[in-house]
Motif scaffolding. Structure first.
Motif, mmCIF file in Angstrom:
data_model
loop_
_atom_site.group_PDB
_atom_site.id
_atom_site.type_symbol
_atom_site.label_atom_id
_atom_site.label_comp_id
_atom_site.label_asym_id
_atom_site.label_seq_id
_atom_site.Cartn_x
_atom_site.Cartn_y
_atom_site.Cartn_z
ATOM 1 N N PRO A 119 2.230 -3.474 1.579
ATOM 2 C CA PRO A 119 1.888 -2.142 2.109
ATOM 3 C C PRO A 119 0.514 -1.640 1.632
ATOM 4 C CG PRO A 119 4.153 -2.167 1.378
ATOM 5 C CD PRO A 119 3.548 -3.455 0.940
ATOM 6 N N LEU A 120 0.157 -1.938 0.384
ATOM 7 C CA LEU A 120 -1.167 -1.522 -0.090
ATOM 8 C C LEU A 120 -2.272 -2.234 0.676
ATOM 9 C CD1 LEU A 120 -0.647 -1.325 -3.962
ATOM 10 C CD2 LEU A 120 -0.932 0.559 -2.355
ATOM 11 N N GLN A 121 -2.091 -3.528 0.940
ATOM 12 C CA GLN A 121 -3.097 -4.257 1.727
ATOM 13 C C GLN A 121 -3.164 -3.716 3.152
ATOM 14 O OE1 GLN A 121 -2.170 -8.452 1.458
ATOM 15 N NE2 GLN A 121 -3.765 -8.718 -0.072
ATOM 16 N N ARG A 122 -2.017 -3.390 3.729
ATOM 17 C CA ARG A 122 -2.027 -2.836 5.089
ATOM 18 C C ARG A 122 -2.763 -1.498 5.133
ATOM 19 N NH1 ARG A 122 3.472 -5.008 5.168
ATOM 20 N NH2 ARG A 122 3.371 -6.874 6.452
ATOM 21 N N MET A 123 -2.597 -0.689 4.091
ATOM 22 C CA MET A 123 -3.326 0.588 4.044
ATOM 23 C C MET A 123 -4.830 0.349 3.923
ATOM 24 S SD MET A 123 -0.816 3.182 1.874
ATOM 25 C CE MET A 123 -1.702 2.915 0.403
ATOM 26 N N HIS A 125 -6.544 -2.276 4.975
ATOM 27 C CA HIS A 125 -7.143 -3.030 6.081
ATOM 28 C C HIS A 125 -6.695 -2.562 7.458
ATOM 29 C CE1 HIS A 125 -8.996 -5.921 3.356
ATOM 30 N NE2 HIS A 125 -7.855 -5.963 2.689
ATOM 31 N N GLY A 126 -6.278 -1.332 7.572
ATOM 32 C CA GLY A 126 -6.007 -0.768 8.890
ATOM 33 C C GLY A 126 -4.737 -1.235 9.562
ATOM 34 N N GLY A 127 -3.686 -1.504 8.821
ATOM 35 C CA GLY A 127 -2.390 -1.799 9.431
ATOM 36 C C GLY A 127 -1.911 -3.228 9.320
ATOM 37 N N THR A 128 -2.787 -4.158 8.978
ATOM 38 C CA THR A 128 -2.355 -5.544 8.797
ATOM 39 C C THR A 128 -2.952 -6.086 7.499
ATOM 40 O OG1 THR A 128 -4.231 -6.426 10.042
ATOM 41 C CG2 THR A 128 -2.209 -6.026 11.279
ATOM 42 N N THR A 129 -2.267 -7.059 6.946
ATOM 43 C CA THR A 129 -2.818 -7.727 5.771
ATOM 44 C C THR A 129 -3.870 -8.721 6.254
ATOM 45 O OG1 THR A 129 -1.229 -9.553 5.779
ATOM 46 C CG2 THR A 129 -0.592 -7.550 4.580
#
Length: 158
Positions: A119-123, A125-129
């Motif tokens: 979830p931190l990576q998705r935040m 990078h705009g929704g995706t890892t």
């Protein structure tokens, strides 16, 4: 005995077991229990897609989650830690401590990376890892290659 005390007993026992699991460990014990967590954290960080921040974050979460997960499993009353009667749990005996630590470490590692890291990576990078982004690009490339191969086989493209 009140309901509150009855419900609180396993949690206080867990806390005592967690603290006692950390006391009196030799350098060899610390290395065998936490060395692999650190090594796997470094490997997972190195293999993570993305920039240096992603790699450091995932590696740190993997190592920390693994270390805490192993100690936590060995602290659960009756399974790892001392139960209410004071007997040592199955996964905290000298012959099975390593197995208990590995099972808990795996759970802590996966839990930390999947529940916190992704979830931190998705935040960031705009929704995706970064891995999901690379995977989507690879799927598009394979789809285009399949279309091109089909068109060439039918003589519609060169």
């Amino acid at each position: 005995m009140g309901v509150g005390k009855l419900l609180a007993k396993p949690f206080t026992s867990f806390g005592r077991n967690f603290a006692s699991n950390m006391k009196g460990l030799s350098a060899g014990d610390l290395t065998s229990m936490y060395g692999l967590d650190v090594a796997f954290g470094i490997m997972q960080g190195a293999m993570t897609e993305g920039d240096l921040m992603d790699k450091i974050g995932v590696g740190t979460l993997s190592a920390t989650g693994g270390a805490l997960g192993g100690t936590a499993l060995r602290s659960v009353p009756g399974i790892g830690g001392r139960n209410i009667q004071g007997k040592m749990g199955l996964l905290n005996r000298p012959s099975t401590r390593f197995i208990g630590d590995m099972i808990g470490s795996w759970g802590g590692d996966v839990g930390a990376v999947q529940l916190i890291g992704d979830p931190l990576q998705r935040m960031r990078h705009g929704g995706t890892t970064p891995f999901e982004t690379a995977q989507a690009e690879n799927i598009k490339m394979l789809q285009q290659e399949a279309v091109d191969n089909y068109l060439r086989s039918q003589g519609l493209a060169s």
